[in-house]
Design a protein around this motif. Structure first.
Motif, PDB file in Angstrom:
ATOM      1  N   MET A   1       0.847  -1.193   0.000  1.00 16.94           N
ATOM      2  CA  MET A   1       0.000   0.000   0.000  1.00 16.94           C
ATOM      3  C   MET A   1       0.881   1.240   0.000  1.00 16.94           C
ATOM      4  O   MET A   1       1.780   1.381   0.834  1.00 16.94           O
ATOM      5  N   GLY A   2       0.689   2.098  -0.962  1.00 18.20           N
ATOM      6  CA  GLY A   2       1.512   3.294  -1.080  1.00 18.20           C
ATOM      7  C   GLY A   2       1.143   4.330  -0.041  1.00 18.20           C
ATOM      8  O   GLY A   2       0.105   4.259   0.627  1.00 18.20           O
ATOM      9  N   SER A   3       2.008   5.316   0.110  1.00 25.34           N
ATOM     10  CA  SER A   3       1.760   6.384   1.067  1.00 25.34           C
ATOM     11  C   SER A   3       0.674   7.310   0.546  1.00 25.34           C
ATOM     12  O   SER A   3       0.441   7.416  -0.665  1.00 25.34           O
ATOM     13  N   LEU A   4       0.007   7.986   1.468  1.00 25.48           N
ATOM     14  CA  LEU A   4      -1.030   8.933   1.093  1.00 25.48           C
ATOM     15  C   LEU A   4      -0.404  10.159   0.434  1.00 25.48           C
ATOM     16  O   LEU A   4       0.749  10.511   0.727  1.00 25.48           O
ATOM     17  N   PRO A   5      -1.148  10.797  -0.470  1.00 28.77           N
ATOM     18  CA  PRO A   5      -0.621  12.014  -1.099  1.00 28.77           C
ATOM     19  C   PRO A   5      -0.270  13.057  -0.044  1.00 28.77           C
ATOM     20  O   PRO A   5      -0.981  13.228   0.938  1.00 28.77           O
ATOM     21  N   HIS A   6       0.827  13.756  -0.273  1.00 23.22           N
ATOM     22  CA  HIS A   6       1.251  14.795   0.655  1.00 23.22           C
ATOM     23  C   HIS A   6       1.487  16.100  -0.103  1.00 23.22           C
ATOM     24  O   HIS A   6       1.682  16.102  -1.322  1.00 23.22           O
ATOM     25  N   VAL A   7       1.439  17.195   0.617  1.00 22.53           N
ATOM     26  CA  VAL A   7       1.595  18.514   0.019  1.00 22.53           C
ATOM     27  C   VAL A   7       3.043  18.722  -0.413  1.00 22.53           C
ATOM     28  O   VAL A   7       3.976  18.533   0.377  1.00 22.53           O
ATOM     29  N   VAL A   8       3.221  19.097  -1.679  1.00 19.60           N
ATOM     30  CA  VAL A   8       4.565  19.385  -2.174  1.00 19.60           C
ATOM     31  C   VAL A   8       4.763  20.881  -2.411  1.00 19.60           C
ATOM     32  O   VAL A   8       5.888  21.362  -2.430  1.00 19.60           O
ATOM     33  N   MET A  12       0.581  29.996   0.400  1.00 20.82           N
ATOM     34  CA  MET A  12      -0.126  30.790   1.405  1.00 20.82           C
ATOM     35  C   MET A  12      -1.404  30.137   1.910  1.00 20.82           C
ATOM     36  O   MET A  12      -2.312  30.799   2.397  1.00 20.82           O
ATOM     37  N   GLY A  13      -1.507  28.826   1.757  1.00 19.43           N
ATOM     38  CA  GLY A  13      -2.683  28.110   2.223  1.00 19.43           C
ATOM     39  C   GLY A  13      -3.860  28.151   1.269  1.00 19.43           C
ATOM     40  O   GLY A  13      -4.829  27.404   1.437  1.00 19.43           O
ATOM     41  N   HIS A  24      -5.724  21.455  -4.451  1.00 24.16           N
ATOM     42  CA  HIS A  24      -6.813  21.954  -3.598  1.00 24.16           C
ATOM     43  C   HIS A  24      -6.771  23.468  -3.607  1.00 24.16           C
ATOM     44  O   HIS A  24      -5.741  24.082  -3.324  1.00 24.16           O
ATOM     45  N   ARG A  25      -7.911  24.073  -3.947  1.00 28.59           N
ATOM     46  CA  ARG A  25      -8.042  25.529  -3.939  1.00 28.59           C
ATOM     47  C   ARG A  25      -9.005  25.934  -2.836  1.00 28.59           C
ATOM     48  O   ARG A  25     -10.088  25.372  -2.701  1.00 28.59           O
ATOM     49  N   SER A  26      -8.609  26.907  -2.054  1.00 28.73           N
ATOM     50  CA  SER A  26      -9.469  27.428  -1.002  1.00 28.73           C
ATOM     51  C   SER A  26     -10.287  28.593  -1.530  1.00 28.73           C
ATOM     52  O   SER A  26      -9.788  29.431  -2.281  1.00 28.73           O
ATOM     53  N   ASN A  27     -11.538  28.650  -1.164  1.00 27.01           N
ATOM     54  CA  ASN A  27     -12.394  29.777  -1.528  1.00 27.01           C
ATOM     55  C   ASN A  27     -12.564  30.747  -0.357  1.00 27.01           C
ATOM     56  O   ASN A  27     -13.399  31.645  -0.413  1.00 27.01           O
ATOM     57  N   ASN A  28     -11.756  30.555   0.663  1.00 28.10           N
ATOM     58  CA  ASN A  28     -11.879  31.364   1.873  1.00 28.10           C
ATOM     59  C   ASN A  28     -11.047  32.641   1.766  1.00 28.10           C
ATOM     60  O   ASN A  28     -10.161  32.906   2.571  1.00 28.10           O
ATOM     61  N   PHE A  29     -11.327  33.411   0.714  1.00 33.50           N
ATOM     62  CA  PHE A  29     -10.619  34.672   0.510  1.00 33.50           C
ATOM     63  C   PHE A  29     -11.346  35.790   1.257  1.00 33.50           C
ATOM     64  O   PHE A  29     -12.570  35.900   1.181  1.00 33.50           O
ATOM     65  N   LYS A  30     -10.595  36.593   1.964  1.00 34.78           N
ATOM     66  CA  LYS A  30     -11.152  37.765   2.623  1.00 34.78           C
ATOM     67  C   LYS A  30     -10.627  39.002   1.907  1.00 34.78           C
ATOM     68  O   LYS A  30      -9.496  39.429   2.117  1.00 34.78           O
TER      69      LYS A  30
END
Length: 224
Positions: A1-8, A12-13, A24-30
């Motif tokens: 079983m391979g490792s889970l995907p990790h952030v490369v 700025m989150g 993954h794109r965040s829509n939490n822009f202020k």
């Protein structure tokens, strides 16, 4: 079983690239500004690229003070965002287009384009070319296209392309592409390209890149 995907890569989150290529794109822009709602312009969205489901936003000043037979020049505004962020719907981009439309008495069109890293360059440039082709099709439609563009109120012979940051880079690419043969997009005639703080990157550091690092646009971020 391979490792889970990790952030490369983590921008700025707001944008995270994982080892399996997923994003993954965040829509939490202020946003620090609110959308201008002063009735100085009318605006609406139009689909210009069915294949990639891309839209642009049209802005028309409600009080046309243009003295050239009441025909409005056309301004295409290409937003910035490092090729990775931005949309015609973001408040500061929308507000900029409102001010361009009212201050210059022009019809403004602001196209979206596909963003990296999901869509690598030259996707953004190709989409901007398609936006120009869409404008050209309106000029050739003999009154059967988008009413704001085909009702005789705009001047296809006076088109200007403005780009901010990465949008300035795209404006440059469009100038290279169409500058040598302006007849390729008739009846559209681009009279000028205006890069606003254009973003360009290269293998060799520029003088400004060697200077003191900025808090947000630092070398570590830009090199990604």
């Amino acid at each position: 079983m391979g490792s889970l995907p990790h952030v490369v890569e983590d921008c700025m989150g707001f944008l995270k690239l994982y080892s399996d290529g997923s994003v993954h794109r965040s829509n939490n822009f202020k946003f620090p500004v609110s959308t201008i709602e002063d009735n100085s312009v009318s605006f609406k969205d139009c689909l210009f690229d069915k294949k990639f489901n891309l839209s642009l936003r049209l802005y028309k000043p409600n009080n046309n003070n243009n003295n050239n037979n009441n025909k409005l020049p056309v301004i295409m505004f290409l937003h910035g965002g490092g090729f990775c962020f931005g949309s015609r719907t973001w408040p500061h981009i929308h507000n900029c287009c409102v001010r361009l439309a009212t201050g210059l008495q022009a019809l403004v069109l602001a196209p979206d384009y596909r963003l990296a890293p999901e869509h690598r360059l030259p996707a953004a440039v190709d989409d901007s070319v398609e936006a120009i082709r869409w404008l050209q099709r309106q000029g050739l439609s003999h009154g059967c296209g988008e009413p704001w563009l085909t009702g005789g109120d705009v001047d296809f012979d006076r088109v200007f392309i403005i780009g901010d940051s990465s949008g300035g880079n795209i404006a440059h690419q469009l100038a290279v592409r169409f500058g040598s043969d302006p007849t390729a997009i008739e009846p559209v005639r681009v009279r000028g390209y205006v890069p606003l703080a254009p973003f360009f990157g290269g293998e060799v550091r520029t003088k400004s890149e060697k200077g003191p690092s900025e808090q947000t646009l630092n070398l570590d971020l830009l090199d990604r």
